[in-house]
Design an enzyme around this catalytic site. Structure first.
Site: not given
Ligand code: ZN
Length: 162
Positions: A44, A88-89, A130-131, A134, A49
């Site tokens: 995701g 998380c990236l 989660h997304e 953000h 991000q």
């Molecule tokens: Zn993340």
């Protein structure tokens, strides 16, 4: 390729704004987000991000088709919750269990500008929550015990500095 911003970049803490018009620019951003997510082997990615403060995120969960969520709203979350390990990236190498609702109902627009709604549980439901966080400047580490968060982050910073 778009680069993914990391923990410590203040942009990650900002609230994203509604996409006013689902046009070619948004679709280009989304395809570039897929490239960045795939390169990072993520499941995701939110636009913030890659430094774009728009309410857009994408998912590609194993066994599910790629999904695009523009201007999403979470309509309902289950009272039932469960822990599941997240990463998380934007915080590479840090993984920890996070307790979230077991299922979620979301409404959003797709890349063609059509509204849809979806009820998701399991891995997809997890990634959606989660997304979505953000878009409001919330990271998964904000949803764990503060003492544990501090310990994980001091280990993380030590690794980044090394
Ligand atoms: Zn993340």
């Amino acid at each position: 390729m778009l680069s993914i911003i990391k923990l410590g970049d203040p942009t990650l803490r900002k609230h994203s704004v509604v996409v006013p018009d689902i046009n070619g620019d948004v679709r280009t951003l989304i395809s570039e987000m897929f490239e960045a997510m795939n390169a990072g082997k993520g499941v995701g990615l939110a636009a913030v991000q890659v430094g774009e403060l728009f309410r857009v995120f994408i998912t590609r969960v194993p066994g599910d088709s790629p999904r695009i969520f523009i201007n999403p709203d979470i309509l309902e979350t289950s009272i039932e919750e469960e822990p599941f390990e997240e990463g998380c990236l934007s915080i590479p190498g840090l993984y920890t269990d996070v307790v979230r609702s077991s299922s979620v109902r979301i409404q959003a627009w797709n890349a063609k500008g059509r509204p849809f709604s979806l009820t998701a549980d399991g891995y997809l439901g997890r990634v959606i929550q989660h997304e979505f966080d953000h878009l409001n400047g919330i990271l998964f580490i904000d949803r764990i015990d503060p003492t544990k968060k501090q310990r994980l982050l001091s280990g993380y910073e030590a690794k980044v500095e090394a």
